[in-house]
Design an enzyme around this catalytic site. Sequence first.
Site, PDB file in Angstrom:
ATOM      1  N   ARG B  58       0.796  -1.192   0.000  1.00 36.03           N
ATOM      2  CA  ARG B  58       0.000   0.000   0.000  1.00 36.03           C
ATOM      3  C   ARG B  58       0.850   1.273   0.000  1.00 36.03           C
ATOM      4  O   ARG B  58       0.758   2.088  -0.912  1.00 36.03           O
ATOM      5  CB  ARG B  58      -0.776  -0.064   1.298  1.00 36.03           C
ATOM      6  CG  ARG B  58      -1.981   0.656   1.384  1.00 36.03           C
ATOM      7  CD  ARG B  58      -2.439   0.373   2.786  1.00 36.03           C
ATOM      8  NE  ARG B  58      -3.374  -0.723   2.778  1.00 36.03           N
ATOM      9  CZ  ARG B  58      -4.693  -0.499   2.785  1.00 36.03           C
ATOM     10  NH1 ARG B  58      -5.159   0.709   2.803  1.00 36.03           N
ATOM     11  NH2 ARG B  58      -5.522  -1.504   2.787  1.00 36.03           N
ATOM     12  N   THR B  59       1.691   1.417   0.983  1.00 33.01           N
ATOM     13  CA  THR B  59       2.493   2.635   1.099  1.00 33.01           C
ATOM     14  C   THR B  59       3.524   2.691  -0.015  1.00 33.01           C
ATOM     15  O   THR B  59       3.753   3.725  -0.630  1.00 33.01           O
ATOM     16  CB  THR B  59       3.181   2.693   2.480  1.00 33.01           C
ATOM     17  OG1 THR B  59       2.196   2.566   3.492  1.00 33.01           O
ATOM     18  CG2 THR B  59       3.934   3.993   2.663  1.00 33.01           C
ATOM     19  N   LYS B  86      22.538 -11.461   3.334  1.00 33.12           N
ATOM     20  CA  LYS B  86      23.914 -11.922   3.323  1.00 33.12           C
ATOM     21  C   LYS B  86      24.697 -11.368   4.519  1.00 33.12           C
ATOM     22  O   LYS B  86      25.904 -11.478   4.583  1.00 33.12           O
ATOM     23  CB  LYS B  86      24.604 -11.511   2.020  1.00 33.12           C
ATOM     24  CG  LYS B  86      23.989 -12.129   0.777  1.00 33.12           C
ATOM     25  CD  LYS B  86      24.769 -11.771  -0.472  1.00 33.12           C
ATOM     26  CE  LYS B  86      24.038 -12.232  -1.731  1.00 33.12           C
ATOM     27  NZ  LYS B  86      24.619 -11.626  -2.945  1.00 33.12           N
ATOM     28  N   ARG B 108      11.332   2.423   4.882  1.00 29.96           N
ATOM     29  CA  ARG B 108      10.545   1.798   5.956  1.00 29.96           C
ATOM     30  C   ARG B 108      11.405   0.742   6.632  1.00 29.96           C
ATOM     31  O   ARG B 108      12.033  -0.085   5.980  1.00 29.96           O
ATOM     32  CB  ARG B 108       9.265   1.166   5.416  1.00 29.96           C
ATOM     33  CG  ARG B 108       8.539   0.337   6.498  1.00 29.96           C
ATOM     34  CD  ARG B 108       7.151  -0.044   6.114  1.00 29.96           C
ATOM     35  NE  ARG B 108       6.271   1.105   6.144  1.00 29.96           N
ATOM     36  CZ  ARG B 108       4.945   1.029   6.019  1.00 29.96           C
ATOM     37  NH1 ARG B 108       4.370  -0.141   5.838  1.00 29.96           N
ATOM     38  NH2 ARG B 108       4.205   2.110   6.065  1.00 29.96           N
ATOM     39  N   HIS B 136       5.417   7.976  11.206  1.00 26.32           N
ATOM     40  CA  HIS B 136       5.020   7.688   9.828  1.00 26.32           C
ATOM     41  C   HIS B 136       4.442   8.999   9.308  1.00 26.32           C
ATOM     42  O   HIS B 136       3.234   9.140   9.120  1.00 26.32           O
ATOM     43  CB  HIS B 136       3.974   6.570   9.828  1.00 26.32           C
ATOM     44  CG  HIS B 136       3.615   6.041   8.473  1.00 26.32           C
ATOM     45  ND1 HIS B 136       4.185   6.510   7.307  1.00 26.32           N
ATOM     46  CD2 HIS B 136       2.736   5.072   8.098  1.00 26.32           C
ATOM     47  CE1 HIS B 136       3.656   5.855   6.285  1.00 26.32           C
ATOM     48  NE2 HIS B 136       2.780   4.985   6.733  1.00 26.32           N
TER      49      HIS B 136
END
Lengths: 309, 309, 309
Positions: B58-59, B86, B108, B136
């Site tokens: 969504r974001t 890794k 994010r 956010h």
Amino acid sequence: MVFERKDLLGTRDLSAIEIRSLLESAESFKEIAERPLKKVPALRGKTVVNLFFEPSTRTRTSFEIAAKRLSADAVNMSASTSSLVKGESLLDTVDNIQAMAPDILVVRHRFVGAAHMIAERVGARVVNAGDGANEHPTQALLDLVTMSEHKRVGPGLTVAIIGDIAHSRVARSNIWALTTLGVTVRICAPPTMLPRELDKIPGLIVCERPEEALDGVDVVMMLRIQLERQDRLLFPSIRDYARVFGLNRQRLDLAAEDAIVMHPGPMNRGVEITSEVADGSRAVILNQVSNGVALRMAVLFLLGGQGHE
Amino acid sequence: MVFERKDLLGTRDLSAIEIRSLLESAESFKEIAERPLKKVPALRGKTVVNLFFEPSTRTRTSFEIAAKRLSADAVNMSASTSSLVKGESLLDTVDNIQAMAPDILVVRHRFVGAAHMIAERVGARVVNAGDGANEHPTQALLDLVTMSEHKRVGPGLTVAIIGDIAHSRVARSNIWALTTLGVTVRICAPPTMLPRELDKIPGLIVCERPEEALDGVDVVMMLRIQLERQDRLLFPSIRDYARVFGLNRQRLDLAAEDAIVMHPGPMNRGVEITSEVADGSRAVILNQVSNGVALRMAVLFLLGGQGHE
Amino acid sequence: MVFERKDLLGTRDLSAIEIRSLLESAESFKEIAERPLKKVPALRGKTVVNLFFEPSTRTRTSFEIAAKRLSADAVNMSASTSSLVKGESLLDTVDNIQAMAPDILVVRHRFVGAAHMIAERVGARVVNAGDGANEHPTQALLDLVTMSEHKRVGPGLTVAIIGDIAHSRVARSNIWALTTLGVTVRICAPPTMLPRELDKIPGLIVCERPEEALDGVDVVMMLRIQLERQDRLLFPSIRDYARVFGLNRQRLDLAAEDAIVMHPGPMNRGVEITSEVADGSRAVILNQVSNGVALRMAVLFLLGGQGHE
């Protein structure tokens, strides 16, 4: 300056002239990343497919950014979601992609020769972005671009490559490219990580101990220990490896005073290289990454701007 | 109207003037989504990297669409395929991306402060798209854009935020932004979901019962119960939560007659909100999503159009 | 030539005129893939979202390339990373995407009718890229484009479709489209793979044995045995299936001398088709893939160029 080959599959077959031509072209693309508007219309209307059968973000992103800055349409296909999970053969997958009329395929695959097999099969240009432990030519070329910023890359230069030579496509592509340009290459690894087939390459010297490889050297290239790929242990312990083969400040002092330090990334800090060295003033590791975008723009441009027009 | 900061990391440090400037700019981008041709050349030649260390469609999609409508080159990198598997450190990953000369990183990450750490490290502009339970900011700003369509967002307005406040970056970013603009914010949650650190914010009122929080309120913002994140249970059962804290028609009747209902999505229908309310005439939940694209276009434009030119 | 529908959900409801109109339009897009610059500005400023709830590389890539060659902004969303894992309903997901103002949604979902449900819900145009075992209209249309290169697709033509008809959306969409154009369709499958509902379609003939279906036929379409989907075994063994139903050289000799061989891919070589036939001169399997890009460009263009302008 035109690259006359259909594909870039490795550095092994490249002539010194071809290599120098690729490096020069990369130079001219370096400047684009410094512009406010990092975009040229060179590959507008061309389709570049990133076909990665092994997970990769770094190399895929570098190619994707390079393609987009050339205004190409970049399409990512990864193996995990591909028809291969439905049992389709590699060649059928590749035939299908070719049928969609891409201009360039950037291919990574865990099998040696995969890119070569694909290149023979398709009309699209193919760039080998890594085939097993065989070749990773754009990595070697971006390494040479980076060396060129500090050294004359030719006879008289000595490069030490230290680490898991046997399983490293980065090492192999660098060895071919460097020795073709007349550079002396010293390789050093634990016996279990030393390839056999390289013994007789002119200009290649196998060193038993890193101290020997580093002595007075101009460029130090440390390889990643691929901890995640070690199904069998190739050395007693990571700590032992770091102690004997890792690059620390003391060992680096053995190299030439103006030696530069390189690593293809991602690094295992504290294993093959200490943070002090990795973050030190001689490290050019992030320049390698920057030059990667420029070099890949050059490669895509030289392949994509030719033949189809 | 220029946003003078290098990055957008949170709403906590933003002044009322900065917030109003962002909201105004979003207004001007709203119109673009209604055009037949939803594209402006504002960020042509700029590279926007969506660097998502937590799964999100969504974001990420909202930012990707915003970037593409501004004609930027948008590149997606997700953690699952990144070098982090890794064993590379976050800072090494970020240094590498920076070396590819992106203009804006949209980040994010599940750790509080990740975007701040990255922003200090890189030259590229950074937009925090969620750092753990901290902030956010684009979600809060799009919420304010949505409120502005119905209410005057300033002194005199009262907003109730109900749900898992303690673990909600959406709640935190809204609380900072709203109180900065002089809005009264009532928060309400089960005791296990109430943060401690918020007690003394001017304009913030902690309510024990949702009935108290809703009483005469202008805006009701319900938070998602993150069922998938609950390693320990913060309330006896979902049914109990829905019965005591869920927004249904009866509870909504306690709010002002023209109150609007918001939710950052994705909703758990029947848990924190009934379908009757979610689909009712007072819900502006999908307007939030639409405004998200406009607000993110504004943020990318204000950051990307500045400094590099 | 304008396609008057809002969406392309299936071939079942299409009139012969509509089908012919789509095929003609695809013809005009074929030429673009052969240009040095494979790009037209037809959908510049339009947003095409590939919304795939089932894994797919082939079809998704075909649509993505088609969208990009039309200069649309193409955004990929896959279910594995979507909010659906957080328990959101399909309609909430779709409402959210619609709120971001896409122009066209390309939808694949394992449930029959998913694309129809979405199309009713959203203002954006919807292309069904496969809904369960129901329809996959762009596949059937690209098959018709391919047939048209060799045959007159209309009364007098006979097409044999052999394989798991019951579970094949490709078969279903082909049957509707072909019979609408007056083509005779013979279907042949093991009894467990024969659908019931198709019995009474005019122009459709059910054959028990492949020899009967192939006799003098103009087009042979072999279906993929979806080994990965067989939760229960629909035939005794793969070897038995291949022996009785697989297309080999001998069986193909039963067809008309100039019969063409088609397969929607990915193929199980040695199961439903031998390599000799798949790679033989009568196979047009890769032409199907090429025509897929052209047909999808036509569909996106006809839907996206209409209404929003």
